[in-house]
Design a protein around this motif. Structure first.
Motif: not given
Length: 128
Positions: A1-7, A9-18, A120-128
Motif C-alpha cells: 500500500m502506498q500513502h499519499l498526503t491529502p493534496k 491524493a487529490h492530484t492522483f484522483l484528478q490524473n486517474h479517472p479510473d 483543513s487543506e482546503g480540498l473539495p468536500w461536502e456535507q449532507c
C-alpha cells in the motif's frame, strides 16, 4: 500500500479517472462531519460496536474491480490503512491510503481539523 498526503491524493484522483475514492468512516461521520466530494461511502467498521463491517469486501467488489486503483480515506488515516491492508490480502494491488485522513490528528486541545487532513487543506468536500 502506498500513502499519499491529502493534496497528493487529490492530484492522483484528478490524473486517474479510473480510480475509486472510498471513505471508510462510519455513516454518521460521512453524513454529519462531511466527506470528500466524489467519494463513495463503504464503512470499514460501524457504530455502536465498531466491529469490522462483515460486508466490506463484498461492498468494495460491487463498487470496483481488483484492477482499478483504490484511494481510501478515514478520519485520521488509521482505519483506512487497516482497510487497505485487508483489501491487499484479498487481491487488490493498487491501494492508496490518505495520510492524516479527512480531519487530521488531534491538536493540543484534543480537537481535529486544524493541523492536517483533507478538509483543513482546503480540498473539495461536502456535507449532507
Amino acid at each position: 500500500m502506498q500513502h499519499l498526503t491529502p493534496k497528493e491524493a487529490h492530484t492522483f484522483l484528478q490524473n486517474h479517472p479510473d480510480a475509486v475514492f472510498i471513505d471508510v468512516r462510519s455513516e454518521m461521520e460521512f453524513l454529519f462531519v462531511g466527506h470528500p466530494r466524489d467519494s463513495i461511502h463503504i464503512p470499514w467498521n460501524e457504530f455502536p460496536d465498531w466491529e469490522v463491517n462483515p460486508h466490506f469486501l463484498a461492498q468494495v467488489r460491487r463498487a470496483t474491480s481488483v484492477n482499478r486503483p483504490l484511494v481510501l480515506i478515514c478520519r485520521s488515516g488509521n482505519r483506512s490503512a487497516e482497510a487497505g491492508l485487508f483489501l491487499e490480502q484479498h487481491g487488490y494491488s493498487e491501494v492508496y491510503n490518505v495520510l492524516h485522513g479527512f480531519e487530521g490528528p488531534l491538536d493540543e486541545h484534543h480537537h481535529r481539523g486544524s493541523l492536517a487532513g483533507w478538509r483543513s487543506e482546503g480540498l473539495p468536500w461536502e456535507q449532507c
